[in-house]
Design an enzyme around this catalytic site. Sequence first.
Site, PDB file in Angstrom:
ATOM      1  CE  LYS A  53      43.139  47.293  37.593  1.00  0.00           C
ATOM      2  NZ  LYS A  53      43.372  48.211  36.466  1.00  0.00           N
ATOM      3  CB  SER A  55      38.422  40.867  38.360  1.00  0.00           C
ATOM      4  OG  SER A  55      38.528  41.018  36.968  1.00  0.00           O
ATOM      5  CB  THR A 114      34.457  43.430  38.996  1.00  0.00           C
ATOM      6  OG1 THR A 114      35.604  43.140  39.799  1.00  0.00           O
ATOM      7  CG2 THR A 114      33.438  44.179  39.832  1.00  0.00           C
ATOM      8  CB  ALA A 115      32.356  43.298  34.011  1.00  0.00           C
ATOM      9  CG  HIS A 158      38.561  49.026  30.735  1.00  0.00           C
ATOM     10  ND1 HIS A 158      38.509  49.411  32.050  1.00  0.00           N
ATOM     11  CD2 HIS A 158      39.265  47.874  30.721  1.00  0.00           C
ATOM     12  CE1 HIS A 158      39.167  48.544  32.801  1.00  0.00           C
ATOM     13  NE2 HIS A 158      39.616  47.594  32.022  1.00  0.00           N
TER      14      HIS A 158
END
Length: 282
Positions: A53, A55, A114-115, A158
């Site tokens: 996993k 980004s 991504t943030a 999150h």
Amino acid sequence: MNIAYSPCPNDTFVFHAWAHGLIPDAPKLSVTYADIDITNNWAANAEGPEIMKISYAALPWVFSDYKLLPCGGALGRGCGPLVLVNGGDTEEAGIPEPSMLSGKRVAVPSERSTAYLLFRLWAARNVPGGVGEIVIMPFHEIMPAVRNGSIDAGLVIHEARFTYPSYGLKMLVDLGSWWEADTGLPIPLGAIIARRSLDTEAITGWIRASVEYAWKHPQASQSYVMQHAQELSPDVAQSHIDLYVNEFTANLGEDGYAAIEALLGRAADEGLVPSFDPALLR
């Protein structure tokens, strides 16, 4: 088969069935729990497990070795990153404005998240003169750092969407809402990738089966989820799952791919990520 994902409730919920041998014909999984900043770097250097996993923002660096899988990740609406500031610092000034970040120190959870990519796209339009220093900081340290004043603002993801008021913090901007209003598309957050040398179609099938099992048997993963989310209440953990596990988790679909292309295309145009062939996304 080796896999790395975060201990966050959405990941443990999605992969519970496969990780516990409940998917017929799927190989046994060896799980490494790792922060996304770690997996982003592993993937960029072609290191780490066969499945990870990462980004979506990190994809342009990994296409030569890894393939994006169309399921298992985090992409949706109303689930974007937040920029938080100290509530006490904004009481006299009233509602916080983006201009307050000019020249300030901002903590972010990963340089290739991504943030952070969304933040850079937003700040370029909304923060006069730009922010000052960007500080890379483990996710769980960001809100305490904003509260104690060691940084001026923090970019969070999150479960922080649900817990930041308990730290005495205020939201400056919801980057997901900004993105959705600007593009009409969902927010691409976390992607599942697998080495191109593997049978990615089979892996996709096993992940989808794990997602379907999770939805059909929501109580089955509860102890596994809470084992790795010990600082969260069961209600917050469930809210986290409800927000990040959705139809895009089972299948990106055309809207999902359009969102990824829009995010990475804009970022490439701004020189924030390497240019890439959009055909590599599928």
